[in-house]
Design a protein around this motif. Structure first.
Motif, PDB file in Angstrom:
ATOM      1  N   SER B 205      30.858  43.082  48.610  1.00  0.00           N
ATOM      2  CA  SER B 205      31.892  42.871  47.745  1.00  0.00           C
ATOM      3  C   SER B 205      33.379  42.726  48.174  1.00  0.00           C
ATOM      4  O   SER B 205      34.107  41.784  47.865  1.00  0.00           O
ATOM      5  N   GLU B 206      33.573  43.716  49.098  1.00  0.00           N
ATOM      6  CA  GLU B 206      35.026  43.767  49.685  1.00  0.00           C
ATOM      7  C   GLU B 206      35.128  42.571  50.488  1.00  0.00           C
ATOM      8  O   GLU B 206      36.264  41.904  50.487  1.00  0.00           O
ATOM      9  N   LYS B 207      34.146  42.172  51.363  1.00  0.00           N
ATOM     10  CA  LYS B 207      34.125  41.186  52.256  1.00  0.00           C
ATOM     11  C   LYS B 207      34.609  39.845  51.235  1.00  0.00           C
ATOM     12  O   LYS B 207      35.404  38.892  51.380  1.00  0.00           O
ATOM     13  N   GLN B 208      33.796  39.876  50.116  1.00  0.00           N
ATOM     14  CA  GLN B 208      34.239  38.627  49.201  1.00  0.00           C
ATOM     15  C   GLN B 208      35.609  38.527  48.756  1.00  0.00           C
ATOM     16  O   GLN B 208      36.217  37.602  48.730  1.00  0.00           O
ATOM     17  N   THR B 209      36.070  39.708  48.454  1.00  0.00           N
ATOM     18  CA  THR B 209      37.289  40.002  48.076  1.00  0.00           C
ATOM     19  C   THR B 209      38.256  39.313  49.194  1.00  0.00           C
ATOM     20  O   THR B 209      39.531  38.614  48.860  1.00  0.00           O
ATOM     21  N   VAL B 210      38.023  39.666  50.297  1.00  0.00           N
ATOM     22  CA  VAL B 210      38.953  39.230  51.674  1.00  0.00           C
ATOM     23  C   VAL B 210      38.760  37.488  51.395  1.00  0.00           C
ATOM     24  O   VAL B 210      39.844  36.899  51.590  1.00  0.00           O
ATOM     25  N   GLU B 211      37.412  37.147  51.321  1.00  0.00           N
ATOM     26  CA  GLU B 211      37.410  35.516  51.266  1.00  0.00           C
ATOM     27  C   GLU B 211      38.417  34.968  50.174  1.00  0.00           C
ATOM     28  O   GLU B 211      39.121  34.039  50.390  1.00  0.00           O
ATOM     29  N   ILE B 212      38.419  35.725  48.903  1.00  0.00           N
ATOM     30  CA  ILE B 212      39.156  35.142  47.940  1.00  0.00           C
ATOM     31  C   ILE B 212      40.773  35.258  48.200  1.00  0.00           C
ATOM     32  O   ILE B 212      41.455  34.320  47.943  1.00  0.00           O
ATOM     33  N   ILE B 213      41.035  36.289  48.798  1.00  0.00           N
ATOM     34  CA  ILE B 213      42.587  36.522  49.062  1.00  0.00           C
ATOM     35  C   ILE B 213      43.004  35.487  50.208  1.00  0.00           C
ATOM     36  O   ILE B 213      44.116  34.909  50.011  1.00  0.00           O
ATOM     37  N   LYS B 214      41.988  35.481  51.034  1.00  0.00           N
ATOM     38  CA  LYS B 214      42.323  34.226  52.125  1.00  0.00           C
ATOM     39  C   LYS B 214      42.597  33.084  51.390  1.00  0.00           C
ATOM     40  O   LYS B 214      43.524  32.369  51.898  1.00  0.00           O
ATOM     41  N   VAL B 215      41.674  32.440  50.663  1.00  0.00           N
ATOM     42  CA  VAL B 215      42.014  31.045  49.821  1.00  0.00           C
ATOM     43  C   VAL B 215      43.364  31.195  49.066  1.00  0.00           C
ATOM     44  O   VAL B 215      43.983  30.213  49.026  1.00  0.00           O
ATOM     45  N   LEU B 216      43.584  32.359  48.316  1.00  0.00           N
ATOM     46  CA  LEU B 216      44.522  32.282  47.443  1.00  0.00           C
ATOM     47  C   LEU B 216      45.864  32.194  48.469  1.00  0.00           C
ATOM     48  O   LEU B 216      47.003  31.623  48.085  1.00  0.00           O
ATOM     49  N   TYR B 217      45.883  33.067  49.610  1.00  0.00           N
ATOM     50  CA  TYR B 217      47.129  33.164  50.461  1.00  0.00           C
ATOM     51  C   TYR B 217      47.299  31.877  50.993  1.00  0.00           C
ATOM     52  O   TYR B 217      48.534  31.548  51.182  1.00  0.00           O
ATOM     53  N   ARG B 218      46.318  30.994  51.178  1.00  0.00           N
ATOM     54  CA  ARG B 218      46.634  29.652  51.634  1.00  0.00           C
ATOM     55  C   ARG B 218      46.882  28.720  50.303  1.00  0.00           C
ATOM     56  O   ARG B 218      47.022  27.351  50.658  1.00  0.00           O
TER      57      ARG B 218
END
Lengths: 323, 574
Positions: B205-218
C-alpha cells in the motif's frame, strides 16, 4: 621492500581501475559486458596504431617526438577503437537483442586476437620506448616529499587519471539525475521507460564510455608499465577487472581500494618469492584475488542486502511489452 | 454541473480479428470519481491504455477540456496531465521513494530564443548619436550611456546559451534536501509515508502511495487507477479512498477500475459499465444498486447448448480442507478454502481473474507450498484409501500413485516447451519410464500421431515446434497429453481462452468424456455462460475466499456474478 611493493602496486592499480570503472559504468546500465578484456586489448591496439602513425608522421625520427601528441594521439585512437567495439556490443545486444554473454565472449576473443596480430606485425618494426617515457614522466618534486611522495606521487599521469575518472563516475552515479536515470535503466528498464528515460540511449552511452575508460587500462599497461612493449596478457587483467566490479559491489570508489588490493596481491609473489620454499607457494599467492572474489560473492549473497546486489536487470535485454 | 475533464467519442480499437473496444462514448467530469466496471476481457484496460497513450484508437476522438487532442505516446498523455497508476507498480526497488518520484523529471523549459526576445525589449530607444549644442554649433557625439545600454543587452543575449548550459548542469545535481522538500508536500496532502525509505522496505500500500504521489507531483489532473484495491487490505483500501476523496475535492477527475461492487458503491459518483468492448451505460451511483450493476455487467444469458450428462455414482476423490496461501507481501491469496471434488463430475471454478484460482490449482498440483490446511486424495485403486498430498512435490505425488493431470493457464510457459516438437513434448511426461539408457521415442511418437489424428490438430507433422501452432492447436496438444495418462483428477485452467468456437467445443467434449470415465474434473473458467452449462457444481472464489459452492443447474448468471464480487462491506471513514 614493503615501500617498493606498495609503490609498484599503487602504480599497477591503474590497469585494474580503468577496467573495473569502465565495466561498472557499463553494468549500471544493465549491460553485462564480458567483452571488457577484449575491449582493453582492442583499445591498446588502437593506441599502438596511433603511436605508430604519429611516428610515421614525424618521419620515424623519435628524437623529434613531442610530449603532447605522443600522449594524446594514442589516447584518442584508443578511445576510437574501444568506443567502436563498445558500440558494436550495444548494436548486437541492445538493438538486435542478442545474448549478452555470447556477444561479450565473442568480442573478447576478437579483441585478444587483434592485439596479438599487431604484436606480431608492429612489435618488431616500431619501438615505443621513447613514447613510453612521456607516459612514465612523473612530478619532479615528488622525491623531495619523503616516502609519501615516492609511493604516491612519483608516477606517470595515468594512475591519477584512473583515480580521477573513478571518483567522477562515483560522483555522477550518486549525486546527479544523469546517474539516477542510468541506474534506473539498469535496475528496471520498464520503469525508466515509463518515466520518459531513453533506455537505448543510456545503454549505448554508458557502454561506449565504459569501453573507452577500460581501453585506457590497456594503454597504461603497454606505454607506462611495460615501457612500450606489446604484451599478450592484457586479457587476464580484463577478467580480474570484472572480478573487481563484483568485489567492489558495483561502487567505483570502492573499486579504487579493490584495485589496489588486487594489484598488491598480484605483485606480492615476486616480492616474497625469496622467502618461500618453492615456486608452488608463490603461484598459490597469485590465486588469492580469485579466492577473495568468490568469498565476497558468497558473503554478499548471504547478507542479501539489496544495495550490494548487481543491477536487477543486468544481462537482460529490454523491449517494450507489446500485445 | 462540473466542467468536463475528458470525453471519448466513438472510440474503437481492434487487435487483428478481436474487437477490444467498439464505439465507446465516455465522459468524465472534474471533481468526480468514475468507476469503470466490467468482466474480464470487457475492454476496460484497453480503453484506459488509449487514454494514457499506450495504444492509439482506430476510430473516434478524444477531447480534453473541450479541445480534440491526439494522444500518441505516454509522453503526450503526461503533457495533457493524464496520470495512470498501473496494477504492477513501476518503481525502482533500490531507490528511495523520493528518488522514484523525481526519476525522469524534466528541466523547466528554458528557450534561448524566447529569453533573447525578452532581452531585446530592454533595448534603449534613444539614438546612440547625440547632438549637443555648444557655442551655437551642433556637434554629434556618442552617448556612452545609451551605447552601454545596447551593449548590455547584446552581451546578455550572447551569454544566454551559457546560462542555459549552466542551468542544465545545476538541474542535473541532485539536491541534498530533496527528500525533505518532497516529504513536506506529501505531509501537506496527508499521505502517511516516509519518503526516505527504499522501495523494497515499503508495503504494497505504501508503494501505491508512492505511485500516487509520483503522478500528482507531475501535475496530473486526470488520474486513472487500474484495480488499485486488488492488492490492499480492507484498512488500506479505506485509506486509499480517503486519499481519492481528497483529490476529488482538489478538482481532479478520477477513473477507477475495479471489480468489487461494494467498493464501487462506496467510492464512486458515477459508474460506467463495459461489456464485450461496448459501453453499456453510465449511471449515477446514488440511483443504482449492486444487483442492477451486476445485470448490466454480465448481460443476458446466451444459450450455448453444451452437452451435460448427470454424474454417474460420484464419490469423493479430492478433499481440500482449510487451504491457506500467503504471499511474501503477507497477503492471503487463498483464505480457508474448503471443498470436495467428486469423480464423474465437473467442478467449475468462477471468479474475477486473480482471485486465487491459480494458487488453488498449483497447491493441489504440488507447485506451491501452502501455509495452512490439508489436501487429501482418495485412491480409487486402493479402495478409496486416503493419501495426504500436503507438502509433496509433483514427483512425490506421482510416485504415490496419484494420477493427477494439470492443464495450466500458461500453456507455452508451464504446459509445453514452445521450441520442442509435439513428440518431444509428449516425452516430457514419459522420459523417465523404462530401464534402458536411451529414451523411448516410439511410444510418445505414437501418442503424438493419435492426438493429431483424434483431436484434429492442424500441423504439418508431429515434428513441428509447438510454438508454431495456433492457440487452439497448442491447447489440443496439451489437453491430449494430459488425458492420455488416464488421470483420476483433471485440472484445467482457462482451457478455452483464445480459442475459436469449434476448438472450444472440442475441448468441452474432451472434458465431458473424462467425466463419463469417472474422472474428477476441475474447470477454471471465465465465461459464466460456459460454466453454467458445462459444470455440475460451481465454486465461486472472491479475493481468495469461497463465497459459494452452487448447483450449476439451478443458478442464474446474475447470482454467480454477485457472488464473484461479494467482499466484506467497506465502511465509511469519517
Amino acid at each position: 621492500m614493503f615501500t617498493a611493493l606498495i609503490t609498484e602496486a599503487f602504480r599497477f592499480t591503474a590497469i585494474y581501475l580503468f577496467g573495473s570503472t569502465g565495466e561498472t559504468l557499463t553494468e549500471k546500465s544493465g549491460n553485462l559486458n564480458l567483452g571488457i578484456p577484449g575491449i582493453m586489448c582492442f583499445g591498446a591496439t588502437g593506441a599502438v596504431i596511433g603511436e605508430y602513425v604519429y611516428e610515421l608522421a614525424i618521419g620515424g625520427d623519435v628524437s623529434k617526438m613531442q610530449a603532447f601528441p605522443a600522449i594524446v594521439i594514442p589516447l584518442l585512437f584508443c578511445m576510437l577503437f574501444a568506443g567502436a567495439l563498445g558500440a558494436f556490443y550495444c548494436l548486437l545486444t541492445v538493438t538486435l537483442r542478442c545474448n549478452q554473454n555470447v556477444t561479450g565472449l565473442t568480442i573478447t576473443t576478437f579483441g585478444v586476437g587483434v592485439l596479438s596480430y599487431f604484436k606480431g606485425v608492429l612489435g618488431t618494426r616500431a619501438t615505443f620506448a621513447k613514447a613510453s617515457l612521456f607516459f612514465t614522466d612523473g612530478l619532479d618534486f615528488a622525491d623531495k616529499l619523503g616516502w609519501i611522495g615516492k609511493v604516491f606521487l612519483s608516477h606517470g599521469f595515468m594512475i591519477y587519471l584512473a583515480i580521477a575518472i573513478s571518483l567522477l563516475v562515483a560522483f555522477v552515479l550518486k549525486k546527479t539525475r544523469t546517474g539516477l536515470s542510468l541506474q534506473a535503466v539498469g535496475e528496471n528498464p520498464a520503469t525508466a521507460d515509463a518515466a520518459g528515460i531513453s533506455v537505448t540511449t543510456n545503454k549505448y552511452v554508458a557502454t561506449v564510455l565504459g569501453s573507452m575508460i577500460a581501453g585506457f587500462g590497456g594503454v597504461f599497461y603497454i606505454f607506462d608499465y611495460l615501457g612500450g612493449v606489446i604484451p599478450n596478457d592484457i586479457e587476464a587483467f580484463g577478467w580480474l577487472a570484472i572480478a573487481i566490479v563484483i568485489f567492489s559491489v558495483w561502487r567505483p570508489n570502492l573499486g579504487i581500494l579493490a584495485s589496489f588490493l588486487f594489484a598488491t596481491l598480484y605483485l606480492l609473489k615476486s616480492y616474497v618469492a625469496p622467502y618461500l620454499s618453492g615456486i608452488e607457494q608463490a603461484e598459490l599467492i597469485k590465486m588469492i584475488p580469485y579466492v577473495v572474489t568468490i568469498l565476497v560473492l558468497i558473503v554478499t549473497s548471504i547478507v542479501n542486502k539489496k544495495e550490494t546486489q548487481p543491477p536487477a536487470s543486468l544481462g537482460l535485454s529490454y523491449f517494450r511489452e507489446e500485445r | 454541473m462540473n466542467p468536463i475533464a475528458i470525453e471519448l467519442k466513438g472510440v474503437s480499437k481492434r487487435f487483428g480479428e478481436v474487437v477490444a473496444n467498439k464505439n465507446v462514448n465516455l465522459t468524465v467530469y472534474k471533481n468526480e470519481i468514475l468507476s469503470l466496471l466490467g468482466e474480464n476481457g470487457s475492454g476496460k484496460t484497453t480503453l484506459m491504455n488509449m487514454i494514457s497513450g499506450i495504444y492509439f484508437p482506430d476510430e473516434g476522438s478524444i477531447e480534453i477540456n473541450g479541445k480534440p487532442v491526439v494522444i500518441g505516446s505516454p509522453r503526450d498523455a503526461h503533457n495533457y496531465k493524464i496520470g495512470m497508476i498501473h496494477q504492477h507498480f513501476k518503481l525502482v526497488d533500490v531507490f528511495s521513494a523520493a528518488d522514484n518520484i523525481i526519476l525522469g523529471e524534466k528541466m523547466p523549459v528554458y528557450s534561448v530564443r524566447g529569453e533573447a526576445k525578452e532581452c531585446l525589449k530592454a533595448l534603449p530607444t534613444d539614438s546612440v548619436v547625440k547632438e549637443v549644442e555648444k557655442d551655437g554649433k551642433t556637434t554629434k557625439t556618442l552617448d556612452f550611456n545609451t551605447l552601454w545600454g545596447y551593449l548590455k543587452v547584446y552581451l546578455k543575449i550572447a551569454a544566454l546559451p551559457f546560462i542555459k548550459f549552466g542551468k542544465k548542469v545545476a538541474f542535473d545535481f541532485l539536491k541534498k534536501n530533496r527528500v525533505k522538500e518532497l516529504q513536506a508536500v506529501a505531509d501537506k496532502y496527508g499521505f502517511e509515508i516516509d519518503l526516505k525509505k527504499k522501495i523494497y522496505e515499503l508495503s504494497v500500500s505504501e508503494k501505491q502511495t508512492v505511485e500516487i504521489i509520483k503522478v500528482l507531483y507531475r501535475g496530473a489532473e486526470i488520474l486513472i487507477l487500474d484495480e488499485p484495491t486488488a492488492v490492499l487490505t480492507p484498512q488500506e483500501t479505506l485509506k486509499l479512498f480517503a486519499v481519492l476523496r481528497r483529490m476529488r475535492e482538489d478538482g481532479k477527475a478520477i477513473i477507477i477500475i475495479t471489480h468489487k461492487l461494494n467498493e464501487v458503491m462506496a467510492i464512486s459518483d458515477k459508474v460506467a459499465i463495459l461489456r464485450k468492448g461496448e459501453h453499456i451505460a453510465t449511471v449515477n451511483t446514488a440511483e443504482t444498486n449492486e444487483k442492477e450493476l451486476t445485470e448490466m455487467m454480465v448481460g443476458k444469458k446466451v444459450s450455448l447448448n453444451i452437452d451435460r450428462d448427470d454424474p454417474v455414482n460420484p464419490v469423493d476423490r479430492l478433499k481440500v480442507k482449510g487451504l491457506t496461501v500467503i504471499n511474501h507481501d503477507k497477503i492471503k491469496l487463498l483464505d480457508d478454502v474448503n471443498f470436495v471434488a467428486r469423480s464423474g463430475e465437473i467442478l467449475g471454478i468462477a471468479g474475477i481473474a486473480g482471485s486465487g484460482q491459480r494458487e488453488l490449482l498449483e497447491s493441489i498440483a504440488g507447485l506451491v507450498k501452502f501455509d495452512g490446511g490439508d489436501i487429501v486424495y482418495y485412491d480409487p485403486q486402493k479402495n478409496n484409501e486416503e493419501v495426504d498430498l500436503k507438502s509433496k512435490t509433483p514427483v512425490q505425488i506421482r510416485d504415490l500413485g496419484v494420477r493427477l493431470s494439470f492443464v495450466p493457464e500458461d500453456r507455452l510457459g508451464m504446459g509445453l516447451v514452445g521450441n520442442m516438437d509435439i513428440v518431444d513434448n509428449m516425452m516430457l511426461r514419459s522420459y523417465k519410464r523404462g530401464h534402458s539408457l536411451f529414451v523411448d521415442r516410439k511410444a510418445p511418437s505414437k501418442l503424438a500421431d493419435e492426438i493429431v489424428h483424434d483431436l484434429e490438430v492442424v500441423t504439418p507433422n508431429t515434428r513441428t515446434a509447438v510454438r508454431k501452432l495456433s492457440g487452439g492447436n497448442v491447447q489440443k496438444v496439451l489437453v491430449g497429453r494430459e488425458i492420455a495418462s488416464a488421470p483420476t483428477v483433471l485440472m484445467a485452467a482457462y482451457p478455452v481462452r483464445g480459442l475459436d468456437i469449434n476448438s472450444s467445443y472440442t475441448i468441452y467434449n474432451l472434458l465431458n468424456e473424462q467425466k463419463k470415465k469417472g474422472v474428477a474434473v476441475i474447470f477454471v473458467g471465465e465465461d459464466l455462460d460456459v460454466l453454467i452449462e458445462l459444470c455440475d457444481r460451481i465454486l465461486v472464489l472472491c479475493a481468495g475466499k469461497i463465497t459459494g459452492i452452487v448447483d450449476a443447474r439451478n443458478i442464474t448468471k446474475e447470482e454467480v456474478g454477485l457472488l464473484m464480487t461479494k467482499t466484506e462491506e467497506v465502511k465509511e471513514v469519517e
